[in-house]
Design a protein around this motif. Sequence first.
Motif, PDB file in Angstrom:
ATOM      1  N   HIS A  30      35.603   6.362   0.558  1.00 29.30           N
ATOM      2  CA  HIS A  30      36.140   5.486   1.612  1.00 29.30           C
ATOM      3  C   HIS A  30      37.588   5.165   1.277  1.00 29.30           C
ATOM      4  N   HIS A  85      41.875   5.496   3.148  1.00 30.84           N
ATOM      5  CA  HIS A  85      42.671   5.707   4.364  1.00 30.84           C
ATOM      6  C   HIS A  85      43.880   6.536   3.942  1.00 30.84           C
ATOM      7  N   LYS A 123      33.449   7.017  12.431  1.00 31.74           N
ATOM      8  CA  LYS A 123      33.448   5.693  11.796  1.00 31.74           C
ATOM      9  C   LYS A 123      33.397   4.637  12.883  1.00 31.74           C
ATOM     10  N   HIS A 134      31.133  -0.934   2.778  1.00 30.03           N
ATOM     11  CA  HIS A 134      31.410  -2.285   2.264  1.00 30.03           C
ATOM     12  C   HIS A 134      30.102  -3.025   1.938  1.00 30.03           C
ATOM     13  N   ASP A 151      38.738   2.009  -0.554  1.00 28.09           N
ATOM     14  CA  ASP A 151      39.305   1.443   0.676  1.00 28.09           C
ATOM     15  C   ASP A 151      40.836   1.380   0.600  1.00 28.09           C
TER      16      ASP A 151
HETATM   17 ZN   LIG Z   1      38.434   1.021   5.215  1.00 26.15          ZN
END
Ligand SMILES: [Zn+2]
Length: 459
Positions: free
Chosen positions: A65, A67, A179, A237, A347
Amino acid sequence: MDRPDTFIADRVFDGRNFRDEPLRIDIAAGRIARISPFAPGDAAAPDGAFDARGSTLLPGLIDAHCHAARVGLFEPDEAPNPAAVVKNLLTALERGVTTLGDMGCTAGMARALRALGEARVDAPAVRSSGPLLADPLGYPLDWMRPFHRRIGAAIPCGDERSARSAVERVARAGMDHVKICIMHQSYAYHPLHVFSRSVATAIVDEAHRLGLRVFAHAHFDADYRLALDAKVDALMHSAFDPLAAETVARVRDAGIAVCATLWVFQSTCLGAEERWDRDAGRTGGVTRPVVRSWRRFAEAYAASGDVLPPGIAGGLLKDRAREGVRNARANLMLLHDARVPIAYGSDGPYGFSVLGRAGDELGVMHAAGLDIETCLRAATSRGAELLGADDRGSIEPGRRADLIVVDGDPRRDLGAIDRVRAVFRGGVRVAVGAAAHARAGAAVVRGLAATLADAVRGT
Ligand SMILES: [Zn+2]
């Protein structure tokens, strides 16, 4: 040795377990061809071998996970900065992350970064969701700047029809997975609009019809329940409120994995309090705009009293933020104890959570109570399973020879995972030089151009 035919190692984590016997791992056509004992009498490594004895050999790490196209600022309005994106991506690779599971960027950028990783070993492999699917008034559209909305970073899904057409758009754009954002409360704990059950179910149903997995952004017990109702394929998460026993049992029964991402939240208070903007050990791996963002955040944090400064969780009591992190850690253990598979995700890059420092997240997972093998599985085989990348994530015949060699023994000292000595993608040793930076920069610029072209065409 740039392209060894063989690895010799006396300490191997194979993606599931540690193996302490000396091993010989033969490579052919970029894949692991054969694993055999390395006889103790064979003192010298054969010609053409990479001798990893004294270090630890592991599969390349998988950040399930992240970006990939983000610069990493705390602020929501990042200006496009190809050089910063390149530095993030290539630093991640040099630090052992050979595959990135992107969980939100524009489709044009996702295609460009994925094509780069497919063409070159000196860039990480990328699998991407492309745009986030969101409730029109919910997260992240409640927070996202209009510019990012216009360029297609998220697609609003107000009813079943728009939900199905959003999924078709993602599939048509060639994305690897879907997502969806499910968040009943904001990061500052204000109530938010969220998909109805029928819209969330339509997204998953349409994605599965098109052969795509669906990963749900979920932060509270209610988010988990809605995501489970919709039959998503993994939860992203760990929750900020205590998960009900029934919810934990439902996650277990669904047979899906959870990618906990504890560090991105824990580091927010910690990094500001410890002033990581002044810590050379931390600032060395990130770009100047990120360090400046850290400084702005730390200064605002110092001046904001009991609450978090303006930003994604602005106004939230700092004590409540810490409680959320404690709950997230406790929830992780409840899930693990129920035998729910756990995957590693940074993340990042966002604020103090940067790409390529797996030891941060794995360290906090371990501190929460997970044993070291489980942490290392999370960053290798579990990440591959979550992403459906079944050609990697473990050291066994047939898998890609994505391998890393780290100094020391991560079983005794998990921090060893950040002391990467060598990285191999498809059996080729990665050397990230000026040419790799230039090629990655060109790919990011192509991604931006494709993103703008899509926005103009309205696709
Ligand atoms: Zn994220």
